[in-house]
Design a protein around this motif. Structure first.
Motif, PDB file in Angstrom:
ATOM      1  N   LEU A   1       0.924  -1.450   0.145  1.00  0.00           N
ATOM      2  CA  LEU A   1       0.109   0.044   0.429  1.00  0.00           C
ATOM      3  C   LEU A   1       1.058   1.019  -0.067  1.00  0.00           C
ATOM      4  O   LEU A   1       1.659   1.336   0.248  1.00  0.00           O
ATOM      5  CB  LEU A   1      -0.835   0.065   1.173  1.00  0.00           C
ATOM      6  N   PHE A   2       0.886   2.198  -1.051  1.00  0.00           N
ATOM      7  CA  PHE A   2       1.328   3.517  -1.555  1.00  0.00           C
ATOM      8  C   PHE A   2       0.630   4.355  -0.723  1.00  0.00           C
ATOM      9  O   PHE A   2      -0.419   4.471  -1.146  1.00  0.00           O
ATOM     10  CB  PHE A   2       2.022   3.331  -2.598  1.00  0.00           C
ATOM     11  N   ARG A   3       1.079   5.400  -0.147  1.00  0.00           N
ATOM     12  CA  ARG A   3       0.802   6.500   0.174  1.00  0.00           C
ATOM     13  C   ARG A   3       0.140   7.469  -1.462  1.00  0.00           C
ATOM     14  O   ARG A   3       1.034   7.585  -2.131  1.00  0.00           O
ATOM     15  CB  ARG A   3       1.059   7.517   1.084  1.00  0.00           C
ATOM     16  N   LEU A   4      -0.499   7.826  -1.656  1.00  0.00           N
ATOM     17  CA  LEU A   4      -1.945   8.993  -2.478  1.00  0.00           C
ATOM     18  C   LEU A   4      -1.196  10.159  -1.570  1.00  0.00           C
ATOM     19  O   LEU A   4      -2.147  10.094  -0.538  1.00  0.00           O
ATOM     20  CB  LEU A   4      -2.906   7.943  -2.951  1.00  0.00           C
ATOM     21  N   GLN A   5      -1.344  11.282  -2.740  1.00  0.00           N
ATOM     22  CA  GLN A   5      -0.926  12.286  -2.034  1.00  0.00           C
ATOM     23  C   GLN A   5      -1.759  13.463  -2.884  1.00  0.00           C
ATOM     24  O   GLN A   5      -1.308  13.583  -4.055  1.00  0.00           O
ATOM     25  CB  GLN A   5       0.798  13.232  -2.513  1.00  0.00           C
ATOM     26  N   SER A   6      -2.883  14.332  -2.482  1.00  0.00           N
ATOM     27  CA  SER A   6      -3.526  15.074  -3.503  1.00  0.00           C
ATOM     28  C   SER A   6      -2.585  16.596  -3.903  1.00  0.00           C
ATOM     29  O   SER A   6      -1.169  16.543  -3.372  1.00  0.00           O
ATOM     30  CB  SER A   6      -4.162  16.115  -1.587  1.00  0.00           C
ATOM     31  N   PRO A   7      -2.773  17.511  -4.769  1.00  0.00           N
ATOM     32  CA  PRO A   7      -2.313  18.339  -5.051  1.00  0.00           C
ATOM     33  C   PRO A   7      -1.614  18.838  -4.475  1.00  0.00           C
ATOM     34  O   PRO A   7      -0.527  19.867  -4.537  1.00  0.00           O
ATOM     35  CB  PRO A   7      -3.234  19.058  -6.232  1.00  0.00           C
TER      36      PRO A   7
ATOM     37  N   ILE B   1       6.531  -6.381  -8.313  1.00  0.00           N
ATOM     38  CA  ILE B   1       4.488  -5.829  -7.974  1.00  0.00           C
ATOM     39  C   ILE B   1       4.223  -5.892  -9.339  1.00  0.00           C
ATOM     40  O   ILE B   1       4.678  -5.050  -9.700  1.00  0.00           O
ATOM     41  CB  ILE B   1       5.410  -5.169  -7.077  1.00  0.00           C
ATOM     42  N   ILE B   2       3.040  -6.072  -9.688  1.00  0.00           N
ATOM     43  CA  ILE B   2       1.753  -5.936 -10.397  1.00  0.00           C
ATOM     44  C   ILE B   2       0.647  -5.004  -9.711  1.00  0.00           C
ATOM     45  O   ILE B   2       0.538  -5.497  -8.525  1.00  0.00           O
ATOM     46  CB  ILE B   2       1.316  -7.290 -11.036  1.00  0.00           C
ATOM     47  N   HIS B   3       0.573  -4.188 -10.658  1.00  0.00           N
ATOM     48  CA  HIS B   3       0.052  -2.586  -9.473  1.00  0.00           C
ATOM     49  C   HIS B   3      -1.266  -2.690 -11.025  1.00  0.00           C
ATOM     50  O   HIS B   3      -0.878  -2.700 -11.743  1.00  0.00           O
ATOM     51  CB  HIS B   3       0.075  -2.460  -8.969  1.00  0.00           C
TER      52      HIS B   3
ATOM     53  N   GLY C   1      -7.317   1.953 -18.639  1.00  0.00           N
ATOM     54  CA  GLY C   1      -6.439   1.201 -17.722  1.00  0.00           C
ATOM     55  C   GLY C   1      -4.860   0.454 -17.592  1.00  0.00           C
ATOM     56  O   GLY C   1      -5.237   0.574 -19.166  1.00  0.00           O
ATOM     57  N   VAL C   2      -4.168   0.703 -16.810  1.00  0.00           N
ATOM     58  CA  VAL C   2      -2.876   0.308 -17.122  1.00  0.00           C
ATOM     59  C   VAL C   2      -2.452  -0.716 -16.285  1.00  0.00           C
ATOM     60  O   VAL C   2      -2.567  -0.776 -15.010  1.00  0.00           O
ATOM     61  CB  VAL C   2      -1.364   1.282 -17.430  1.00  0.00           C
ATOM     62  N   VAL C   3      -1.759  -1.912 -16.955  1.00  0.00           N
ATOM     63  CA  VAL C   3      -1.536  -3.272 -15.791  1.00  0.00           C
ATOM     64  C   VAL C   3      -0.038  -2.847 -15.613  1.00  0.00           C
ATOM     65  O   VAL C   3       0.730  -2.832 -16.844  1.00  0.00           O
ATOM     66  CB  VAL C   3      -1.764  -4.205 -16.339  1.00  0.00           C
ATOM     67  N   CYS C   4       1.067  -2.764 -14.932  1.00  0.00           N
ATOM     68  CA  CYS C   4       2.708  -2.697 -15.233  1.00  0.00           C
ATOM     69  C   CYS C   4       2.779  -3.519 -14.374  1.00  0.00           C
ATOM     70  O   CYS C   4       2.719  -3.845 -12.706  1.00  0.00           O
ATOM     71  CB  CYS C   4       2.962  -0.942 -13.977  1.00  0.00           C
ATOM     72  N   LYS C   5       3.903  -4.103 -14.067  1.00  0.00           N
ATOM     73  CA  LYS C   5       4.117  -5.017 -12.940  1.00  0.00           C
ATOM     74  C   LYS C   5       5.674  -4.399 -13.072  1.00  0.00           C
ATOM     75  O   LYS C   5       6.714  -3.974 -13.956  1.00  0.00           O
ATOM     76  CB  LYS C   5       4.648  -6.932 -13.774  1.00  0.00           C
TER      77      LYS C   5
ATOM     78  N   PRO D   1      12.072  -0.234  -7.472  1.00  0.00           N
ATOM     79  CA  PRO D   1      11.630   0.759  -8.000  1.00  0.00           C
ATOM     80  C   PRO D   1      10.546   1.560  -8.073  1.00  0.00           C
ATOM     81  O   PRO D   1      10.311   2.739  -7.655  1.00  0.00           O
ATOM     82  CB  PRO D   1      12.320   0.680  -9.888  1.00  0.00           C
ATOM     83  N   MET D   2      10.036   0.431  -7.768  1.00  0.00           N
ATOM     84  CA  MET D   2       8.197   0.931  -7.094  1.00  0.00           C
ATOM     85  C   MET D   2       8.812   1.904  -5.755  1.00  0.00           C
ATOM     86  O   MET D   2       7.955   2.143  -4.954  1.00  0.00           O
ATOM     87  CB  MET D   2       7.637  -1.048  -6.974  1.00  0.00           C
ATOM     88  N   LEU D   3       9.444   1.241  -5.010  1.00  0.00           N
ATOM     89  CA  LEU D   3       9.879   1.825  -3.390  1.00  0.00           C
ATOM     90  C   LEU D   3      10.723   2.856  -3.369  1.00  0.00           C
ATOM     91  O   LEU D   3      10.304   3.828  -2.793  1.00  0.00           O
ATOM     92  CB  LEU D   3      10.454   0.942  -2.262  1.00  0.00           C
ATOM     93  N   ARG D   4      11.269   3.157  -4.618  1.00  0.00           N
ATOM     94  CA  ARG D   4      11.966   4.669  -5.094  1.00  0.00           C
ATOM     95  C   ARG D   4      10.743   5.534  -5.430  1.00  0.00           C
ATOM     96  O   ARG D   4      10.990   6.846  -5.002  1.00  0.00           O
ATOM     97  CB  ARG D   4      13.264   4.561  -5.755  1.00  0.00           C
TER      98      ARG D   4
END
Length: 176
Positions: free
Chosen positions: A51-57, A75-77, A97-101, A106-109
């Motif tokens: 779970l990654f934090r989403l930031q508002s503008p 990680i796939i998302h 929709g975009v599926v990325c692995k 890199p995802m954590l950075r």
């Protein structure tokens, strides 16, 4: 759009939003079906939810983006490809929709990790592998912030999208 399709769309939106809210409330905060995992003490396992934090503008925390650990430090998302202008109509509409692995490093950075959750009792790894391969090989459905988002995608990969004993509970709405 006809009245019937507007009502169906609204019901789907309500159900989708409630499933997303229910997941975050029951799992991220209460830990009903998942438990938090500290990555400093444990290696991630296939099926772990990142779970990654989403930031508002304005830079405030406004939710989370969910990805599923596949093994092999990947990680796939699922996310939406946001159109150029993002007014209120576009925010509430469907996007491509975009599926990325991606690699775990890199995802954590590139994103701010909030927490990692692991399903109590484990997951069906064969089903996860099958659904990950399917998600990578087929065109993804449209992304919608309430009806078809990263939470729905992650729970589907884990086989928890229709099981009444899972983190996602089907709501039965009757319109009498």
């Amino acid at each position: 759009m006809s009245f019937t399709s507007q009502v169906t769309c609204s019901v789907q939106t309500i159900i989708g939003a409630s499933r997303t809210f229910q997941f975050f409330f029951s799992e991220a905060f209460l830990g009903q079906h998942f438990e938090a995992v500290e990555l400093e003490k444990n290696d991630p396992e296939p099926g772990d939810l990142f779970l990654f934090r989403l930031q508002s503008p304005t830079g405030r925390w406004c939710g989370a983006h969910v990805g599923v650990y596949c093994g092999h430090r990947e990680i796939i998302h699922f996310e939406g490809k946001i159109p150029g202008s993002c007014g209120p109509h576009n925010f509430l509409g469907s996007w491509e929709g975009v599926v990325c692995k991606q690699g775990q490093g890199p995802m954590l950075r590139s994103r701010s990790l909030w927490r990692v959750l692991r399903r109590r009792g484990g997951i069906n790894r064969t089903l996860l592998e099958l659904r990950v391969r399917e998600a990578m090989d087929t065109d993804p459905p449209p992304y919608h912030p309430t009806r078809n988002n990263c939470v729905h995608f992650a729970l589907h990969l884990l086989g928890l999208d229709r099981n009444p004993n899972s983190a996602s509970v089907d709501l039965k709405l009757s319109m009498g």
